[in-house]
Design a protein around this motif. Structure first.
Motif: not given
Length: 265
Positions: A2-3, A20, A27, A29, A59-63, A121
């Motif tokens: 999850n991002v 992405i 993935i 969003v 989220p696992d990751l944030i942009f 990523i």
């Protein structure tokens, strides 16, 4: 995975989401947010249950874009003591990016390249998913390093397009930026008329204020593009630009005083 995308430019956010999904269609969003305030509220809801409200997935990751519509994105990290891994996105120069390298933070320089996104990523997966606790940088030190860099990090070139063709345009070659039919264009001194992904609100943050001024809602001009200035009734100002604009150019009434001050700097 999850991002979350935190980016105040809708076109940039949509493009990043598409890239992405091209990299990995699985993935998810979770959202696209545009401000510090909205992001803080969203992330708090993701972490805490409220009466009658089920928290969303974390989220696992944030942009995260550096400059948001209401403040610097570092304020999100500061307010929440955020521990979610972040990949920053930025339109600033290499000078600014030294701060990120010094603090071991991943970043993507706009416009984002598909291969660089994939590498970022992959790096996240390698460094964070395989470890129990992500290593986070000293954000206070990063903020201190970033502030002076941001002041001097005005863009010296922009990526623009005409159809499928891309152009790297030096800022010194740009006469003005315009909004036409809800899209942003730049005009060069040699007459090129090219599309851009930036809004005028974002551009004015990236341009040297000694050289560029936003005279109305749809036009940012370079000092060197001004050929003539005419005073009209009620103190209104009309400009002649080079290259000539497609329609008559006026300075908004509420910007006349600032415009005259800018001319006299």
């Amino acid at each position: 995975m999850n991002v979350l995308i935190i980016e105040d430019e809708a076109l940039s956010a949509n493009r990043l989401e598409n890239l992405i999904h091209k990299y990995d269609p699985t993935i998810r969003v979770l959202g696209k947010l545009s401000s510090v305030r909205e992001s803080v509220q969203w992330l708090r809801n993701a972490d805490n249950a409220h009466p009658g409200l089920r928290p969303g997935p974390r989220p696992d990751l944030i942009f995260m874009d550096l400059h948001l519509e209401d403040d610097l994105a570092f304020k999100i990290i500061d307010q929440l003591q955020l521990t979610i891994p972040i990949i920053f996105t930025t339109a600033y120069s290499e000078y600014t990016l030294k701060a990120f390298k010094a603090n071991s933070i991943d970043y993507l320089l706009k416009p984002i390249d598909k291969e660089e996104l994939g590498a970022a990523i992959d790096k996240f997966v390698s460094l964070h998913i395989k470890t129990a606790v992500p290593a986070l940088p000293d954000f206070a030190a990063l903020m201190a390093m970033y502030q002076p860099a941001a002041e001097e990090g005005y863009k010296d070139r922009f990526l623009a397009s005409a159809g499928p063709k891309l152009f790297s345009i030096r800022t010194t070659d740009i006469a003005y930026f315009t909004i036409e039919q809800k899209a942003t264009f730049l005009k060069t001194y040699d007459g090129q008329h090219l599309a851009m992904d930036y809004s005028l609100d974002k551009l004015i943050q990236l341009l040297d204020p000694k050289e560029f001024f936003r005279i109305n809602r749809s036009l940012i001009i370079s000092l060197n593009s001004i050929r003539s200035i005419y005073t009209l009734s009620a103190g209104r100002l009309k400009l002649e630009l080079f290259p000539p604009a497609s329609q008559e150019v006026f300075v908004s009434g509420d910007r006349v005083a600032d415009f005259k001050h800018w001319l006299g700097k």
